[in-house]
Design an enzyme around this catalytic site. Structure first.
Site, PDB file in Angstrom:
ATOM      1  N   HIS A   1       0.829  -1.213   0.000  1.00 26.79           N
ATOM      2  CA  HIS A   1       0.000   0.000   0.000  1.00 26.79           C
ATOM      3  C   HIS A   1       0.861   1.260   0.000  1.00 26.79           C
ATOM      4  O   HIS A   1       0.531   2.251   0.643  1.00 26.79           O
ATOM      5  CB  HIS A   1      -0.977   0.002   1.184  1.00 26.79           C
ATOM      6  CG  HIS A   1      -2.085  -0.994   1.005  1.00 26.79           C
ATOM      7  ND1 HIS A   1      -3.245  -0.723   0.323  1.00 26.79           N
ATOM      8  CD2 HIS A   1      -2.175  -2.292   1.389  1.00 26.79           C
ATOM      9  CE1 HIS A   1      -4.020  -1.800   0.311  1.00 26.79           C
ATOM     10  NE2 HIS A   1      -3.392  -2.773   0.938  1.00 26.79           N
TER      11      HIS A   1
ATOM     12  N   LEU B   1      -1.568 -13.420  -6.282  1.00 23.97           N
ATOM     13  CA  LEU B   1      -0.348 -13.369  -7.103  1.00 23.97           C
ATOM     14  C   LEU B   1      -0.556 -12.494  -8.341  1.00 23.97           C
ATOM     15  O   LEU B   1       0.213 -12.568  -9.296  1.00 23.97           O
ATOM     16  CB  LEU B   1       0.069 -14.784  -7.528  1.00 23.97           C
ATOM     17  CG  LEU B   1       0.586 -15.676  -6.402  1.00 23.97           C
ATOM     18  CD1 LEU B   1       0.889 -17.078  -6.904  1.00 23.97           C
ATOM     19  CD2 LEU B   1       1.835 -15.087  -5.777  1.00 23.97           C
TER      20      LEU B   1
ATOM     21  N   GLU C   1      -7.390  -1.649 -15.417  1.00 20.88           N
ATOM     22  CA  GLU C   1      -7.884  -2.136 -14.114  1.00 20.88           C
ATOM     23  C   GLU C   1      -8.713  -1.054 -13.420  1.00 20.88           C
ATOM     24  O   GLU C   1      -9.764  -1.319 -12.858  1.00 20.88           O
ATOM     25  CB  GLU C   1      -6.693  -2.549 -13.252  1.00 20.88           C
ATOM     26  CG  GLU C   1      -7.035  -3.258 -11.969  1.00 20.88           C
ATOM     27  CD  GLU C   1      -7.080  -4.788 -12.095  1.00 20.88           C
ATOM     28  OE1 GLU C   1      -7.559  -5.431 -11.174  1.00 20.88           O
ATOM     29  OE2 GLU C   1      -6.629  -5.300 -13.135  1.00 20.88           O
TER      30      GLU C   1
ATOM     31  N   ASP D   1       1.891  -4.205  -9.622  1.00 21.48           N
ATOM     32  CA  ASP D   1       1.645  -5.557 -10.142  1.00 21.48           C
ATOM     33  C   ASP D   1       1.988  -5.689 -11.633  1.00 21.48           C
ATOM     34  O   ASP D   1       2.761  -6.572 -12.014  1.00 21.48           O
ATOM     35  CB  ASP D   1       0.198  -5.989  -9.871  1.00 21.48           C
ATOM     36  CG  ASP D   1      -0.152  -5.924  -8.388  1.00 21.48           C
ATOM     37  OD1 ASP D   1       0.772  -5.776  -7.574  1.00 21.48           O
ATOM     38  OD2 ASP D   1      -1.335  -6.010  -8.054  1.00 21.48           O
TER      39      ASP D   1
HETATM   40  C1  GLA Z   1      -2.750  -4.696  -4.867  1.00 24.49           C
HETATM   41  C2  GLA Z   1      -2.601  -3.567  -5.874  1.00 24.49           C
HETATM   42  C3  GLA Z   1      -1.196  -2.989  -5.854  1.00 24.49           C
HETATM   43  C4  GLA Z   1      -0.753  -2.616  -4.444  1.00 24.49           C
HETATM   44  C5  GLA Z   1      -1.042  -3.770  -3.481  1.00 24.49           C
HETATM   45  C6  GLA Z   1      -0.793  -3.386  -2.063  1.00 24.49           C
HETATM   46  O1  GLA Z   1      -1.961  -5.783  -5.234  1.00 24.49           O
HETATM   47  O2  GLA Z   1      -2.903  -4.023  -7.171  1.00 24.49           O
HETATM   48  O3  GLA Z   1      -1.123  -1.872  -6.709  1.00 24.49           O
HETATM   49  O4  GLA Z   1      -1.331  -1.436  -4.024  1.00 24.49           O
HETATM   50  O5  GLA Z   1      -2.368  -4.242  -3.578  1.00 24.49           O
HETATM   51  O6  GLA Z   1       0.543  -3.122  -1.868  1.00 24.49           O
END
Ligand code: GLA
Length: 421
Positions: free
Chosen positions: A72, A161, A196, A208
């Site tokens: 986060h 994942l 997204e 991600d």
């Molecule tokens: C999800 C979101 C990421 C990130 C994480 C928390 O995976 O897609 O962008 O914010 O939560 O670190």
């Protein structure tokens, strides 16, 4: 004699197959008792493509990711420390000279068709990820035409994942190659993130898709989400490895709580700016300024801001610890990260807290924490390879007794990012 040969041959073939795969085979995904290996996935995509569309596909792959530490923080332009894993999504694609696109999902065993000149992605269907990515390309002025696509993957479902990022990045990688767009990895990651936001309704950060696009074997990416650039940190863990423990829960509030946390951080920045005019996001504040920050922010906002500010510091400390091979310090930081996510940021849940606590108490584990957005999914554990079996035994029965479901264990291999195969 004939019957003996016919039966013996396939049996020994099957036995060899299983004997050749090591017991903790990272490529393994139990799927109807069959293991989905990368080369099988590729072959499956190819043959399914030929069956459905009678042409040869171009195939692209994009992996899922783990995050070592830095949760986060990406949407506050902070630091994260992800790595790509061996599981991922394969996409086969070819032009079809038709006014529409034809899609087939191996996992859902379902087809979808849409007019590529006039389509409207709707939330909640796998085909939305294809249309969502196309919408980004369209907005950016790229010209495409009708195509056929087969999609399949082996990412453990619901483990956190980032299968959706892998899906978008594999689609982007395949389309970029098919239409010779030459998209950079960063553009693919950005389009995936935007898609997204617009079509899955999650205001996620860049981590991600970035990790899926840029991943490198045995390497973690120390990513600065302000400038979207990373440093590579080689993962030399000796007798240790990363083991994920999947809680096998995903609480329904996950997406809305994610957006609320992001909004809380943005509100804190707004309230802090008159006192700290130089800041753009929480990333610009230091742990040494927390006392002052506490005087300004209202009660419910302060712990959230504290998490982001302290977590950014932990990422930098943890990446140095790994570089210097100080694994115990690295493990300690994982533990602190979990406590902060659970108590201050409030994105954990009883299942994840239980798994983390069990890991803290287990001597072969150097550190553990919840991983990803929270409210379910996995914990990530830095564990001695020789202790894995004992650890499973120490965790699984008590978890099952308490929560009525078994956890699952996933040993990850840090692998290459997206590519055309
Ligand atoms: C999800 C979101 C990421 C990130 C994480 C928390 O995976 O897609 O962008 O914010 O939560 O670190």
């Amino acid at each position: 004699m004939d019957w003996f040969l016919t039966i013996q041959f396939p049996l020994s073939w099957i036995r060899l197959w299983f004997l050749e795969s090591p017991p903790n085979d990272p490529f393994k995904l139990e799927f109807l008792g069959v293991q989905r290996y990368p080369y099988l996935m590729e072959a499956q995509i190819r043959s399914s493509f030929k069956n459905h569309f009678e042409t040869e596909p171009l195939i692209a792959f994009a992996p899922g990711r783990i995050n070592l530490i830095g949760e986060h923080t990406d949407y506050q332009e902070g630091f994260v420390f992800p790595a790509a894993v061996q599981f991922g999504i394969w996409v086969g694609v070819q032009k079809n000279q038709l006014p529409y696109c034809r899609l087939f999902s191996l996992d859902f065993e379902e087809s979808a068709t849409f007019d590529w000149k006039a389509f409207s992605p709707k939330k909640g269907h796998w085909s939305t990820y294809v249309m969502g990515f196309l919408a980004q390309l369209h907005q950016a002025g790229y010209k495409f035409e009708g195509f056929d696509m087969v999609i399949g993957g082996n990412i453990p479902v619901g483990a956190g994942l980032s299968s959706s990022a892998a899906l978008s990045v594999s689609i982007g990688t395949a389309l970029s190659a098919l239409f010779e767009f030459n998209l950079s990895k960063l553009s693919i990651a950005r389009y995936a993130q935007k898609s997204e936001h617009q079509y899955a309704g999650v205001n996620c950060g860049i981590m991600d898709p970035y990790a899926s696009a840029f991943g490198k074997e045995n390497t973690a990416l120390l990513l600065d989400c302000r400038v979207n650039q990373h440093e590579e940190v080689s993962l030399d863990l000796g007798e240790y490895c990363f083991l994920l423990v999947n809680s096998n829960v995903k609480h329904s509030l996950a997406d809305s709580a994610y957006n609320q946390r992001r909004a809380a951080c943005e509100e804190s920045v707004m309230l802090l700016t008159p006192y700290f005019p130089e800041i753009i996001t929480l990333r610009d504040l230091k742990v040494s300024q927390l006392e002052e920050v506490q005087q300004i922010l209202p009660e419910p906002l302060f712990p959230k801001a504290k998490h982001v500010i302290s977590e950014c510091g932990r990422v930098l400390e943890a990446s140095s610890a790994l570089r210097e091979n100080r694994l115990e310090l690295f493990g300690e930081l994982l533990k602190k990260s979990h406590q902060s996510l659970s108590q201050d940021f409030e994105v954990s849940c009883p299942e994840l807290d239980f798994l983390a606590q069990k890991a803290f108490e287990f001597s072969g584990v150097l550190g553990a924490r919840m991983m990803g957005g929270g409210f379910g999914g996995c914990t990530i554990n830095l564990i001695k390879k020789g202790s894995i079996e004992a650890f499973k035994y120490a965790i699984a029965p008590s978890y099952e007794k308490k929560f009525g479901k078994a956890p699952s264990f996933i040993q990850v291999e840090i692998s290459e990012g997206a590519r055309v195969i």
